[in-house]
Design an enzyme around this catalytic site. Sequence first.
Site, PDB file in Angstrom:
ATOM      1  N   GLN A  80       4.841  30.597  19.271  1.00 47.78           N
ATOM      2  CA  GLN A  80       4.348  31.472  18.201  1.00 47.78           C
ATOM      3  C   GLN A  80       3.030  30.985  17.601  1.00 47.78           C
ATOM      4  OE1 GLN A  80       8.393  32.156  15.924  1.00 47.78           O
ATOM      5  NE2 GLN A  80       6.923  33.745  15.427  1.00 47.78           N
ATOM      6  N   HIS A  81       2.348  31.898  16.922  1.00 49.46           N
ATOM      7  CA  HIS A  81       1.223  31.609  16.025  1.00 49.46           C
ATOM      8  C   HIS A  81      -0.093  31.255  16.701  1.00 49.46           C
ATOM      9  CE1 HIS A  81       4.459  31.519  13.151  1.00 49.46           C
ATOM     10  NE2 HIS A  81       4.879  30.326  13.510  1.00 49.46           N
ATOM     11  N   ASP A 243       8.836  32.620  21.023  1.00 49.05           N
ATOM     12  CA  ASP A 243       9.907  31.830  21.631  1.00 49.05           C
ATOM     13  C   ASP A 243      11.160  31.783  20.759  1.00 49.05           C
ATOM     14  OD1 ASP A 243       8.642  30.284  19.700  1.00 49.05           O
ATOM     15  OD2 ASP A 243       8.245  28.589  21.022  1.00 49.05           O
TER      16      ASP A 243
END
Length: 494
Positions: A80-81, A243
């Site tokens: 992520q991110h 994820d």
Amino acid sequence: MYIGVDCGTQSTKVVVVDVERGLILGEGSRPHSLDEGEHGRREQAPAEWLAALKGAFFQALERAGIDAKQVRGIGVSGQQHGMVALDADGVPVYPAKLWCDTETSAQNSDLVDRLGGEAGCLEKLGLVLQTGYTASKVAWLRKHHPDAYQRIATLLLPHDYLNFWLTGERVTEAGDASGTGYFDTRAQCWQKEVFAAIAPELDPDRVLPRLIQAHEPAGRVRPLVAQELGLHDDVVVSSGGGDNMLGAIGTGNITQGLVTLSLGTSGTVCAYSPNSVVCDSAMVANFCASHGGWLPLICTMNVTSATTRVRELFGLDLATFSEQVASAPIGAEGVVVLPFFNGERVPMLPNATGDFLGLTSLNMTQANLCRGVMEGATFGLRYGLELLGDLATDTSQIRLIGGGAKSPVWRQMVADITNTQVICPEITDAAALGAAIQAAWCDLHQEGVTLASLCERLVHLDAASLADPDAGRVTAYEAIYQRYREALAQRHSV
């Protein structure tokens, strides 16, 4: 057959799933390198993800003993991110800044202030901006690399980028978009006012990917990619997700009553909710799920990344490290470890460093230091679990995933520290399995096949991994956990 891909921090994993027989036929994996630097810089080249995906894909097919022509769908899970900023030709203008990059903490603090503090963030986004989110990375690039920033034509997340390579489509879904910091997690749409505060020169309608529903396809595999991978041209690529969201699917955590806890490079704790939540703590992220609904989540940044540092410091393999942990008593004879080597998100300490406290000439042993860092990482996850409130209180079972879940010592430690039964799926890389399940759901949705039925068929729990909390150890850990909280308060006023 369906393919699940999980592009993580350390590697990309691929699984091959036979839905009709409910079997995982083969797995593959290829590593990534991590570019670390001063001030918390942690970056990767997206080209490495593509090379790893291809290598893991062919390895998984070979181990499964099938031909690529048998594949009907692909699902992608991603860390992520991460900020993947592309130019008009689809080429990265700068390396991908990752979830664990803390170089942008000053930009994050500035954004939180400009949005009206925690209350303003909650009002506009349904969560409070954290340093790890994509928003501060974009603001950082704007300040420090204006030439690269001005060439941005598309802003994607890691899983979006892999979907873009597979299909040529620039799309995303609510789960992974929740972690950007410019997405309204309650209304499930881009928050253009916030995006304008982050990147005033960029047109959100032009640079942000199109939002699709979780069960919708991102597209079909491009002919050139199909030829390279040996696939048919009509292979569907599902929406994919972060994820954590795909890991929830891969553990069957799609209804209330379960918690998914990951002992990966980072640690995550999440529980499904049918409704958007407002938690007492700003550290709980009101993320959306990648199958509909919401997935309130906390993330700690130092789990296997912390234990690995101590293990490698002593030159131990995994088996010997576990033996050292098991040989030390609960509480490591007074050694307390705050393992914030990468800074920390929960508690919110982006600039923190690691601490080994309570060391004496008697307790400073290899075994105690090994056990202390594992206990410290696990106490951090309990700290986060408690922030989930009722969603955690009503938990009947923790589904444990990630590399650390393979350790019997660590599984029992989690059960005793949380006083909750723990069990692992047979496939501990649940994100890759969840991606394959989502791909099958996307492909078969119109035929009436439900996600619940696919999870029931494909999420198999490993009975041998079951760990029930022991009453005596639960009591012993209560005192040790309170010692950890006191050390946290003294060092960081938390």
